[in-house]
Design an enzyme around this catalytic site. Sequence first.
Site, PDB file in Angstrom:
ATOM      1  N   SER A 115       0.837  -1.205   0.000  1.00 28.81           N
ATOM      2  CA  SER A 115       0.000   0.000   0.000  1.00 28.81           C
ATOM      3  C   SER A 115       0.866   1.247   0.000  1.00 28.81           C
ATOM      4  CB  SER A 115      -0.883  -0.012   1.255  1.00 28.81           C
ATOM      5  OG  SER A 115      -1.433   1.267   1.486  1.00 28.81           O
ATOM      6  N   TYR A 143      -1.360  -0.102  10.066  1.00 29.12           N
ATOM      7  CA  TYR A 143      -1.640  -0.769   8.784  1.00 29.12           C
ATOM      8  C   TYR A 143      -0.435  -0.613   7.844  1.00 29.12           C
ATOM      9  CZ  TYR A 143      -3.615  -1.207   4.064  1.00 29.12           C
ATOM     10  OH  TYR A 143      -3.837  -1.545   2.761  1.00 29.12           O
ATOM     11  N   LYS A 147       2.250  -3.355   6.077  1.00 25.76           N
ATOM     12  CA  LYS A 147       2.589  -3.476   4.656  1.00 25.76           C
ATOM     13  C   LYS A 147       4.102  -3.388   4.458  1.00 25.76           C
ATOM     14  CE  LYS A 147      -1.530  -4.230   3.162  1.00 25.76           C
ATOM     15  NZ  LYS A 147      -1.903  -5.545   2.629  1.00 25.76           N
TER      16      LYS A 147
HETATM   17  N1  LIG Z   1      -8.626  -1.817  -2.058  1.00 26.18           N
HETATM   18  C1  LIG Z   1      -7.649  -0.937  -2.119  1.00 26.18           C
HETATM   19  O1  LIG Z   1      -7.809   0.140  -2.639  1.00 26.18           O
HETATM   20  C2  LIG Z   1      -6.311  -1.267  -1.548  1.00 26.18           C
HETATM   21  C3  LIG Z   1      -5.289  -0.329  -1.507  1.00 26.18           C
HETATM   22  C4  LIG Z   1      -4.053  -0.684  -0.995  1.00 26.18           C
HETATM   23  C5  LIG Z   1      -3.861  -1.977  -0.552  1.00 26.18           C
HETATM   24  N2  LIG Z   1      -4.894  -2.850  -0.592  1.00 26.18           N
HETATM   25  C6  LIG Z   1      -4.695  -4.193  -0.099  1.00 26.18           C
HETATM   26  O2  LIG Z   1      -5.321  -5.105  -0.987  1.00 26.18           O
HETATM   27  C7  LIG Z   1      -5.852  -6.190  -0.254  1.00 26.18           C
HETATM   28  C8  LIG Z   1      -7.340  -6.359  -0.561  1.00 26.18           C
HETATM   29  O3  LIG Z   1      -8.024  -5.171  -0.191  1.00 26.18           O
HETATM   30  P1  LIG Z   1      -9.612  -5.067  -0.299  1.00 26.18           P
HETATM   31  O4  LIG Z   1      -9.928  -3.634  -0.421  1.00 26.18           O
HETATM   32  O5  LIG Z   1     -10.102  -6.017  -1.320  1.00 26.18           O
HETATM   33  O6  LIG Z   1     -10.031  -5.539   1.155  1.00 26.18           O
HETATM   34  P2  LIG Z   1     -11.365  -6.361   1.564  1.00 26.18           P
HETATM   35  O7  LIG Z   1     -11.518  -6.181   3.028  1.00 26.18           O
HETATM   36  O8  LIG Z   1     -12.483  -5.983   0.680  1.00 26.18           O
HETATM   37  O9  LIG Z   1     -10.968  -7.865   1.241  1.00 26.18           O
HETATM   38  C9  LIG Z   1     -10.067  -8.580   2.068  1.00 26.18           C
HETATM   39  C10 LIG Z   1     -10.503 -10.035   2.039  1.00 26.18           C
HETATM   40  O10 LIG Z   1      -9.556 -10.770   2.812  1.00 26.18           O
HETATM   41  C11 LIG Z   1     -10.289 -11.703   3.581  1.00 26.18           C
HETATM   42  N3  LIG Z   1      -9.488 -12.009   4.784  1.00 26.18           N
HETATM   43  C12 LIG Z   1      -9.104 -11.134   5.745  1.00 26.18           C
HETATM   44  N4  LIG Z   1      -8.389 -11.763   6.685  1.00 26.18           N
HETATM   45  C13 LIG Z   1      -8.323 -13.068   6.306  1.00 26.18           C
HETATM   46  C14 LIG Z   1      -7.724 -14.216   6.868  1.00 26.18           C
HETATM   47  N5  LIG Z   1      -7.037 -14.159   8.028  1.00 26.18           N
HETATM   48  N6  LIG Z   1      -7.841 -15.391   6.223  1.00 26.18           N
HETATM   49  C15 LIG Z   1      -8.544 -15.472   5.066  1.00 26.18           C
HETATM   50  N7  LIG Z   1      -9.138 -14.417   4.483  1.00 26.18           N
HETATM   51  C16 LIG Z   1      -9.024 -13.235   5.100  1.00 26.18           C
HETATM   52  C17 LIG Z   1     -11.597 -11.049   3.936  1.00 26.18           C
HETATM   53  O11 LIG Z   1     -12.607 -12.019   4.233  1.00 26.18           O
HETATM   54  C18 LIG Z   1     -11.885 -10.262   2.658  1.00 26.18           C
HETATM   55  O12 LIG Z   1     -12.701 -10.988   1.773  1.00 26.18           O
HETATM   56  C19 LIG Z   1      -5.562  -5.911   1.215  1.00 26.18           C
HETATM   57  O13 LIG Z   1      -4.372  -6.572   1.571  1.00 26.18           O
HETATM   58  C20 LIG Z   1      -5.350  -4.415   1.246  1.00 26.18           C
HETATM   59  O14 LIG Z   1      -4.541  -4.016   2.309  1.00 26.18           O
HETATM   60  C21 LIG Z   1      -6.109  -2.526  -1.059  1.00 26.18           C
END
Ligand SMILES: NC(=O)c1ccc[n+]([C@@H]2O[C@H](COP(=O)([O-])OP(=O)(O)OC[C@H]3O[C@@H](n4cnc5c(N)ncnc54)[C@H](O)[C@@H]3O)[C@@H](O)[C@H]2O)c1
Length: 282
Positions: A115, A143, A147
């Site tokens: 991130s 957070y 990362k």
């Molecule tokens: N969405 C963004 O804009 C963004 C930006 C920067 C980084 N990220 C990273 O991308 C990844 C996905 O983000 P997102 O927005 O889709 O988040 P989200 O919360 O929508 O999805 C995360 C998924 O991970 C699953 N999860 C969480 N902990 C778990 C565990 N211990 N075991 C199994 N499954 C687990 C949850 O059930 C969920 O479905 C994350 O790592 C986030 O930090 C996302």
Amino acid sequence: MSINHPDTKRIAVTGAAGSLARDIIPRLADAGYSMVCVDRTPPAESFGQDWVLTEVADTGTLVEAFRGCGAVIHLAGIPLEDDWDRILSANIDGTHSVLEAAHMAGVPRVILASSIHAAGFTPVPPAGDFIPDNTPVRPNTLYGVSKAAVEALGSYYSDRFGMDVICLRIASRIDRPRDVRMLSTWLSPDDAARLFTAALTDSVKGFRIVWGVSANTRSYLSPDAGAALGYVPKDDAERYAGDLTGPAAPASAAESDWDRQFIGGVFCSPRPPRQPSMHPST
Ligand SMILES: NC(=O)c1ccc[n+]([C@@H]2O[C@H](COP(=O)([O-])OP(=O)(O)OC[C@H]3O[C@@H](n4cnc5c(N)ncnc54)[C@H](O)[C@@H]3O)[C@@H](O)[C@H]2O)c1
């Protein structure tokens, strides 16, 4: 499929029931990938792919799920600022488990969702300058610390075991930019899919850190490492600039002092937003 001959068109996606995964899974399927989707939460939609419901802490189950895959895209985790014990367990221990399982299953390539908040306290550069993809970590939240640890774990597995590990420092992945800062940091859903697809190719070996950002006119995040992967973003947040800066722009779109100072914006403030409506990626 033998573990010595993984199928480059078969991949595993963790966090597959989440919002980022929902953007990229159908597009990866269109590009010819078949997927084993891993999440602890049942998905709203299966996308016609195989699913394994498990905590990512269950390394043994992951090894079985990953066997024969050419790559793992690891998205599972907490995408928000949270308490340390939850961040530690989901994001750091969880990433260790995923990398260990990929190593044990003979998967040669892992894509990790990092991130912008791993380097959130990096100052916004003067107009026209770019921050390199591998700028040192300067986390702005717990957070962001997680990362930074995700990136360190990826570096370790790459150097120690010869795995290709690509860390995508995703900026503001959202349908459309909703404030002035995002005119610089937006990553469109289509470009997110282009980025992950490029990261799956073996154009780049070893360990890499790559900004996840669209082709924004106002971007200050270097496109160089993405270009080396073959990532060609096509969207530009500038087409929304009128809505966000004009007379009818909502007050919530205005640039804050935090946005002017640091690339992590308001998440650098003493009380970084935690509620879901203020996702850290934004
Ligand atoms: N969405 C963004 O804009 C963004 C930006 C920067 C980084 N990220 C990273 O991308 C990844 C996905 O983000 P997102 O927005 O889709 O988040 P989200 O919360 O929508 O999805 C995360 C998924 O991970 C699953 N999860 C969480 N902990 C778990 C565990 N211990 N075991 C199994 N499954 C687990 C949850 O059930 C969920 O479905 C994350 O790592 C986030 O930090 C996302």
